[in-house]
Write an enzyme that holds these catalytic residues in place. Sequence first.
Site, PDB file in Angstrom:
ATOM      1  N   GLY A 222       0.825  -1.195   0.000  1.00 42.70           N
ATOM      2  CA  GLY A 222       0.000   0.000   0.000  1.00 42.70           C
ATOM      3  C   GLY A 222       0.860   1.246   0.000  1.00 42.70           C
ATOM      4  O   GLY A 222       2.098   1.177  -0.059  1.00 42.70           O
TER       5      GLY A 222
ATOM      6  N   LYS B 257       1.806   0.648 -10.562  1.00 43.08           N
ATOM      7  CA  LYS B 257       1.933   2.060 -10.194  1.00 43.08           C
ATOM      8  C   LYS B 257       3.387   2.516 -10.260  1.00 43.08           C
ATOM      9  O   LYS B 257       3.657   3.705 -10.453  1.00 43.08           O
ATOM     10  CB  LYS B 257       1.313   2.313  -8.823  1.00 43.08           C
ATOM     11  CG  LYS B 257       1.905   1.500  -7.680  1.00 43.08           C
ATOM     12  CD  LYS B 257       3.137   2.118  -7.030  1.00 43.08           C
ATOM     13  CE  LYS B 257       3.722   1.176  -5.997  1.00 43.08           C
ATOM     14  NZ  LYS B 257       4.936   1.726  -5.355  1.00 43.08           N
TER      15      LYS B 257
END
Length: 335
Positions: free
Chosen positions: A134, A189
């Site tokens: 995360g 990402k």
Amino acid sequence: MKITVLGTGSWGTALAQVLADNGQQVVMWGISEEEVNDLNLNHRNSRYFDSPVSEKVKASTDLSCAEDADVLLAAVPTMALESVLKQVADIVRKPVIVINVAKGFHPVSHKRLSEVIKEIMPAEKTKAVVSLIGPSHAEEVIIRLMTAVNAVSDNMEAAKTVQELFSNEYFRVYRNDDVIGAEVGVALKNVIAIASGILEGIGQGDNARAALMTRGLAEMTRFGTALGGREETYLGLDGVGDLIVTCTSRHSRNFMAGYQIGREGAAKFFAENKKTVEGIFACKVVYEEAKKRGIEMPITEQIYAVLYEGKSPAQAAHDLMSRKLKPETASVYKI
């Protein structure tokens, strides 16, 4: 619980301190005697941080420190994960929860890292595999700034155990069972973060970054759902959350790599770089998989061209802006 952290890098150190703060028995294993001695004698990991590390964190160069572990936290680079786990699989004496914190894909098989871990670790020695992933920078966690991440697994009991091991007043852990979606999101990402750094390197501003992150989220979602992930995962911590922190911060190794590439070109960056930049390897995997599956990935394609084909960053940005005009639709499948 007895927890062995595999790796004495920045993220492994920060997470070891979280565990120590929570009263867990934690020892770090690493191959660098300098880093191990620094942790044990000076209570620092000076290669990565200026701030001190909890005196409760111990370190060793002897992998036998893992033999009685209840939990293994794999905090080594993606490229080293396979070899380290093969060694530790022969050492552990009882079934363990394996926590993966690396973000990427196997460079040859293109498999997600939880898949790789399950193939390496014998079933009789593995309770479960959980990815702790995360939006997080080790530089902030080590000084106990507030952070939220996900414990992602197909074993929710193990995910809850990990959640409870790490959660405290500055480190909050949620849990998620979309293993595919989350692992793809946090890997992809990094590619978008390289693109974000490139934009800054060539002199672009906030408008360009906002556009990139929005279109990057669409690209991430399109790729992840094609592989079996859930669309809603990309609106959470392992999607837009990780995208924000990685694309906007100079703590991000991928962003800074992109920034250097934007300013000086990929050839010079590769000639001088000595750090592991996960997005460079992820870009190749995602590009090849997207081509094979027929998934439209314009940002990834341009970053691949810059990294692997010698294309200039400025030309890549120009070509993205010059694509055929189209409406923005609500569904990621049509973007």
